[in-house]
Enzyme design. Structure first.
Site, PDB file in Angstrom:
ATOM      1  N   ASP A 199    -118.818   8.898 -69.376  1.00  0.00           N
ATOM      2  CA  ASP A 199    -118.527  10.163 -70.051  1.00  0.00           C
ATOM      3  C   ASP A 199    -118.181  11.235 -69.014  1.00  0.00           C
ATOM      4  O   ASP A 199    -117.133  11.875 -69.096  1.00  0.00           O
ATOM      5  CB  ASP A 199    -119.737  10.591 -70.902  1.00  0.00           C
ATOM      6  CG  ASP A 199    -120.187   9.456 -71.814  1.00  0.00           C
ATOM      7  OD1 ASP A 199    -119.484   9.192 -72.790  1.00  0.00           O
ATOM      8  OD2 ASP A 199    -121.218   8.818 -71.522  1.00  0.00           O
TER       9      ASP A 199
ATOM     10  N   GLU B 291    -114.986   2.716 -69.538  1.00  0.00           N
ATOM     11  CA  GLU B 291    -113.656   3.273 -69.828  1.00  0.00           C
ATOM     12  C   GLU B 291    -112.904   3.698 -68.567  1.00  0.00           C
ATOM     13  O   GLU B 291    -111.764   3.280 -68.341  1.00  0.00           O
ATOM     14  CB  GLU B 291    -113.799   4.479 -70.777  1.00  0.00           C
ATOM     15  CG  GLU B 291    -112.461   5.121 -71.068  1.00  0.00           C
ATOM     16  CD  GLU B 291    -112.421   5.939 -72.333  1.00  0.00           C
ATOM     17  OE1 GLU B 291    -113.122   5.601 -73.301  1.00  0.00           O
ATOM     18  OE2 GLU B 291    -111.656   6.921 -72.361  1.00  0.00           O
TER      19      GLU B 291
HETATM   20  O1  TRH Z   1    -120.418   3.794 -66.356  1.00  0.00           O
HETATM   21  P1  TRH Z   1    -119.671   3.177 -67.476  1.00  0.00           P
HETATM   22  O2  TRH Z   1    -120.244   1.990 -68.036  1.00  0.00           O
HETATM   23  O3  TRH Z   1    -119.490   4.262 -68.563  1.00  0.00           O
HETATM   24  C1  TRH Z   1    -119.469   4.303 -69.928  1.00  0.00           C
HETATM   25  C2  TRH Z   1    -120.659   4.980 -70.484  1.00  0.00           C
HETATM   26  O4  TRH Z   1    -121.680   4.036 -70.640  1.00  0.00           O
HETATM   27  C3  TRH Z   1    -120.352   5.615 -71.780  1.00  0.00           C
HETATM   28  O5  TRH Z   1    -121.499   6.053 -72.456  1.00  0.00           O
HETATM   29  C4  TRH Z   1    -119.524   4.695 -72.621  1.00  0.00           C
HETATM   30  O6  TRH Z   1    -119.220   5.368 -73.739  1.00  0.00           O
HETATM   31  C5  TRH Z   1    -118.288   4.341 -71.873  1.00  0.00           C
HETATM   32  O7  TRH Z   1    -118.612   3.653 -70.694  1.00  0.00           O
HETATM   33  C6  TRH Z   1    -117.294   3.518 -72.671  1.00  0.00           C
HETATM   34  O8  TRH Z   1    -118.180   2.807 -66.984  1.00  0.00           O
HETATM   35  P2  TRH Z   1    -116.928   3.689 -66.574  1.00  0.00           P
HETATM   36  O9  TRH Z   1    -116.339   4.361 -67.773  1.00  0.00           O
HETATM   37  O10 TRH Z   1    -116.054   2.818 -65.846  1.00  0.00           O
HETATM   38  O11 TRH Z   1    -117.480   4.814 -65.618  1.00  0.00           O
HETATM   39  C7  TRH Z   1    -117.875   4.568 -64.312  1.00  0.00           C
HETATM   40  C8  TRH Z   1    -117.462   5.710 -63.418  1.00  0.00           C
HETATM   41  O12 TRH Z   1    -118.033   5.537 -62.118  1.00  0.00           O
HETATM   42  C9  TRH Z   1    -115.962   5.775 -63.194  1.00  0.00           C
HETATM   43  O13 TRH Z   1    -115.540   7.122 -63.217  1.00  0.00           O
HETATM   44  C10 TRH Z   1    -115.768   5.214 -61.800  1.00  0.00           C
HETATM   45  C11 TRH Z   1    -117.011   5.680 -61.137  1.00  0.00           C
HETATM   46  N1  TRH Z   1    -117.435   4.971 -59.922  1.00  0.00           N
HETATM   47  C12 TRH Z   1    -117.581   5.698 -58.769  1.00  0.00           C
HETATM   48  O14 TRH Z   1    -117.333   6.901 -58.737  1.00  0.00           O
HETATM   49  N2  TRH Z   1    -118.015   5.060 -57.643  1.00  0.00           N
HETATM   50  C13 TRH Z   1    -118.294   3.731 -57.621  1.00  0.00           C
HETATM   51  O15 TRH Z   1    -118.679   3.209 -56.561  1.00  0.00           O
HETATM   52  C14 TRH Z   1    -118.105   2.989 -58.835  1.00  0.00           C
HETATM   53  C15 TRH Z   1    -118.380   1.516 -58.822  1.00  0.00           C
HETATM   54  C16 TRH Z   1    -117.697   3.648 -59.957  1.00  0.00           C
END
Ligand code: TRH
Length: 388
Positions: free
Chosen positions: A30, A283
């Site tokens: 989010d 996402e």
């Molecule tokens: O963390 P996520 O699983 O996020 C979500 C939430 O659970 C939310 O509630 C749900 O509705 C949604 O998914 C569908 O996965 P996401 O979206 O990929 O977010 C992870 C974030 O972390 C993304 O912006 C990339 C970032 N990231 C970093 O900044 N550094 C890192 O080392 C990694 C591995 C990721």
């Protein structure tokens, strides 16, 4: 003018003061989406963005420069505010975005209703490739009591959706990226010619032992880079160790696992660009993997009553269009196996064989997605029309 017609007058400047509200439900998706969007609106569209977040501690994982104790701070041209109860300031700008259907504070809604002209109120939805999305994109929904109308804004893959977040300088950043410097910073040698280098960002997955087993028995080397996160206990259990942290290295036959620090969001792309195959989730990382032009595997966020499986299927149906049927089958089987947490060992050999075809496909896919205007630009256009 109807906001559904979307033809802004170029002589009219874009609305300049936006409020973006984000509730951190769980994990990082989010705030991941909101932070990326806020930065882009500020950097590329000159918008003064005030980002209200209810959980600054989680936010700090993505933005190490953030001070979770500060109720107001400016980073990368974005004003970040602690969303407390009551809000420390109630002064809506021209545009108010509620991310992922979060409920705006009543006092803020009332201030929006009093403002002249009334702010454009957008509900930014989750990304889905399902067919109904284009029919609901930009749909109005009047507030039951106040003289306000909320509009639904759906990210998506097709021209009749809100598109995806992609920064204007993405290709330029990638062009000057040096994989050598990236590997040096991690104290890792560059991949050997036959080696498969994989990044693994995933939720807990009962199929992890099967995956590691397949990689351990692989003819060529597999190096799996795992950012710190929810899958680490599973990795530790697989190797019979009590805990893991960034820098740890585990080896079993052909498989080497290396734990990476969770990096600042702005640097996550570099990991995706550097690997041959990326496991992503939720996402935002899912979208970044598509821009990275590398084969990837999506661990979708599980929803009640299996709603996520329809979403997964809808994406797969779009993504595999035009693929050789054998490659399409290998892709589908492996993605479904990873999301079910079983059958991974069985699905891996065909998926591995499909990787060269999926590599070319990933480039075509990214080019196709780029035919649709990016989400931030579409939002700006939408809000301009709505205010005219
Ligand atoms: O963390 P996520 O699983 O996020 C979500 C939430 O659970 C939310 O509630 C749900 O509705 C949604 O998914 C569908 O996965 P996401 O979206 O990929 O977010 C992870 C974030 O972390 C993304 O912006 C990339 C970032 N990231 C970093 O900044 N550094 C890192 O080392 C990694 C591995 C990721």
């Amino acid at each position: 003018m109807s906001v559904l017609s979307q033809t802004p007058d170029p002589s009219v400047p874009a609305p300049s003061r936006w409020h973006l509200f984000c509730v951190v439900v769980d994990n990082f998706g989010d705030i991941g989406v909101c932070w990326r969007l806020a930065r882009q609106l500020a950097a590329e569209h000159g918008i003064a963005v005030r980002l209200w977040v209810d959980d600054l501690k989680s936010t700090r994982r993505l933005i190490p420069a953030l001070d979770p104790a500060a109720s107001r701070q400016f980073i990368d041209g974005v004003e970040i505010r602690q969303w407390g109860d009551p809000l420390s300031s109630v002064d809506p700008g021209e545009v108010v975005i509620a991310a992922f259907a979060c409920s705006l504070p009543e006092s803020f809604l009332e201030a929006m209703a009093r403002r002249t002209p009334r702010p454009v109120w957008v509900n930014l939805e989750y990304l889905s490739a399902e067919e109904w999305v284009s029919g609901c994109h930009r749909m109005p929904s009047p507030h039951p009591r106040l003289p306000l109308t909320q509009h639904f804004f759906f990210p998506g893959l097709e021209a009749n959706t809100g598109g995806l977040i992609r920064e204007a300088d993405y290709a330029a950043r990638r062009a000057v990226f040096s994989p050598q410097a990236f590997w040096d910073a991690l104290d890792l040698a560059p991949p050997e010619p036959e080696e498969l280098r994989v990044s693994l960002f995933s939720y807990e997955n009962a199929g992890l032992p099967e995956l590691f087993d397949a990689w351990s028995r692989s003819v060529s080397r597999v190096t799996c880079l795992v950012p710190e996160g929810r899958i680490l206990p599973g990795v530790a259990a697989e190797f019979g160790v009590s805990g893991l942290r960034a820098g740890d290295r585990l080896i079993r036959d052909s498989l080497t696992v290396r734990i990476l620090p969770f990096v600042e969001q702005a640097c996550y792309d570099e990991l995706l660009w550097s690997c041959d195959l990326n496991f992503v989730r939720g996402e935002d990382s899912f979208v970044r993997a598509q821009w990275a032009e590398k084969p990837f595997v999506w661990h979708i966020y599980a929803q009640q009553e299996g709603a996520h499986l329809e979403k997964l299927e809808a994406f797969l149906a779009c993504y595999r269009a035009g693929l050789d049927p054998e490659v399409a089958r290998a892709l589908t089987d492996f993605w479904l196996a990873w999301n079910r947490g079983e059958g991974i060992g069985e699905a891996w050999p065909a998926f591995l064989a499909a990787l060269p075809a999926l590599f070319s496909h990933a480039k075509r896919w990214s080019a196709k997605l780029q035919e649709v205007d990016d989400l931030a630009s579409q939002l700006v256009q939408f809000c301009k029309v709505a205010l005219e």
